[in-house]
Design an enzyme around this catalytic site. Structure first.
Site, short mmCIF file in Angstrom:
data_model
loop_
_atom_site.label_atom_id
_atom_site.label_comp_id
_atom_site.label_asym_id
_atom_site.label_seq_id
_atom_site.Cartn_x
_atom_site.Cartn_y
_atom_site.Cartn_z
N HIS A 157 0.82 -1.23 0.00
CA HIS A 157 0.00 0.00 0.00
C HIS A 157 0.85 1.28 0.00
O HIS A 157 0.78 2.05 -0.94
CB HIS A 157 -1.02 0.05 1.15
CG HIS A 157 -1.93 -1.12 1.19
ND1 HIS A 157 -2.68 -1.51 0.10
CD2 HIS A 157 -2.20 -2.02 2.18
CE1 HIS A 157 -3.38 -2.59 0.42
NE2 HIS A 157 -3.10 -2.91 1.67
N ASP A 181 -4.79 -8.20 -3.63
CA ASP A 181 -5.18 -7.94 -2.24
C ASP A 181 -6.51 -8.58 -1.87
O ASP A 181 -6.58 -9.77 -1.65
CB ASP A 181 -5.16 -6.42 -1.99
CG ASP A 181 -5.21 -6.06 -0.51
OD1 ASP A 181 -5.23 -6.98 0.32
OD2 ASP A 181 -5.23 -4.86 -0.18
ZN LIG Z 1 -3.59 -6.88 2.38
#
Ligand SMILES: [Zn+2]
Length: 395
Positions: free
Chosen positions: A220, A271
């Site tokens: 991220h 993800d």
């Molecule tokens: Zn994750």
């Protein structure tokens, strides 16, 4: 193509979290829904959901997955008789689909600096780093001969592990030459909590303690200070962006071109499986940066971005020497690609291709998708539908 960050079980949430259900829907209210699912899954449920998710990825042209695995114990938080049973369910799913998998065994030790574990978190948690590393060793021993399976190490986040635990895990990864992954700076609240506990934000903390390195994969990396961008770059660390999930969760826009200029390396991940389109996953890195900076041609041109989606993704999950063994064939007459001159193929693929163009996928010498079909699709679909019906009706 590689997706360096996946939580396969979250595939079961797609299409089921998009109705407004609280006054303020945020990452944290989504997480409550995700925990509700995580609390209920047994090993067979996890196997069927993961197998379906990986098959869908394979059909979309993905050949290698980094599975950030943190669902470890039974519904009461008690280890299974075989401690790695849930990891094995995920590995078996990948093997049946034929996709490469790096099982990134994730340490999750606490609910937060002072927070007790929530009920669902008990399934994730281990009391000591020693326990975590024994599981890593077990998984490595059990799969050291497997052609398509490897093992990595992760600390879930600075929220879920102490800095001492993170340092020990990172040192083990360095000593054993394994990838080391962490979620970093996804949400502003994580920054505030880290500031309160340590007096610095997460990447600054990791830099201070020598955790950043070329084997470090920061997932991220959304909310970063300038010094943190420089630290990731100087370390030659990977930044794994997961734009379709980050958009879904309202995570914010990462400073991608600043990270690239600083020397950080880029890869991408599916993800939460909010979408299963690896072309969109990498395309979004450039497109979202255009929105952030209000200009065109920001992060890189297509060949560099394709490298991030392929070679770099393999390297980030410890498979640098494997990526050229795998192949994906696209249909040049697919509507998304037809009529493009060969010199612009990478541009057309990156900015225009859809998973529909994927015709054939070969992993480690085995053809797993032919004519746009996976050989075991019917069985995989049936197993998934039966599992979801069971979850929906409480069995
Ligand atoms: Zn994750």
């Amino acid at each position: 193509m590689a997706t360096a960050h996946s939580h396969a079980f979250q595939r079961a949430l797609r299409g089921r979290t998009q109705r407004r259900h609280t006054g303020a829907d945020t990452f944290w209210s989504w997480r409550a829904l995700m925990y509700r699912l995580a609390e209920r899954l047994g090993p067979e449920d996890l196997f069927h959901i993961a197998r379906f998710a990986y098959a869908e990825l394979a059909l979309s042209g993905v050949t290698a997955v980094g599975e950030f695995h943190y669902l470890h114990h039974d519904k009461n938080g008690v280890p299974y008789a075989s401690r790695t049973e849930l990891a094995e369910a995920v590995i078996r799913a990948a093997e049946e689909v034929g996709i490469r998998l790096c099982l990134i065994r994730t340490a999750y030790m606490r609910g937060g600096p002072d927070a007790p574990l929530a009920p669902a978190q008990r399934r994730f948690a281990d009391p000591s780093v020693d326990r975590v590393l024994r599981d890593v060793e077990q998984l490595r021993a059990d799969h050291n001969a497997a052609a398509t399976i490897s093992v990595g190490v992760a600390a879930h986040s600075v929220r879920a592990a102490s800095i001492e635990a993170i340092r020990t895990l990172a040192a083990y990864a360095a000593e054993q030459d394994l990838p080391f992954h962490m979620h970093v700076c996804e949400q502003r609240r994580e920054l505030e909590d880290c500031l309160a506990e340590h007096g610095v934000t997460p990447v600054a903390l990791l830099a201070e303690h020598g955790v950043l390195s070329p084997r470090f994969v920061g997932v991220h990396a959304t909310h970063l200070a300038g010094t943190e961008i420089a630290a990731l770059g100087q370390a030659g660390a990977y930044v794994c962006l997961c734009r379709t999930t980050e958009r879904d969760l309202g995570d914010g826009l990462p400073p991608v071109s600043d990270l690239m200029r600083a020397g950080a390396r880029l890869c991408v991940g599916v993800d939460s499986h909010a979408g299963e389109n690896p072309f969109e996953e990498i395309r979004a890195v450039e497109m979202d940066e255009r929105s952030r900076l209000e200009t065109r041609h920001t992060v890189a041109e297509a060949p560099v971005l394709l490298d991030a989606a392929t070679r770099a993704g393999y390297a980030a999950i410890g498979m640098a020497d494997r990526w050229q063994e795998d192949r994906v064939w696209l249909d040049r007459d697919d509507p998304s690609l037809a009529g493009i001159p060969p010199g612009l193929a990478s541009d057309a693929i990156l900015f225009g291709a859809t998973p529909r163009a994927v015709r054939r996928v070969e992993v480690a010498g085995r053809v797993i998708v032919e004519d746009g079909r996976h050989a075991a699709w019917e069985v995989i679909l049936e197993g998934y539908l039966k599992t979801m019906r069971g979850l929906d009706t409480g069995r």
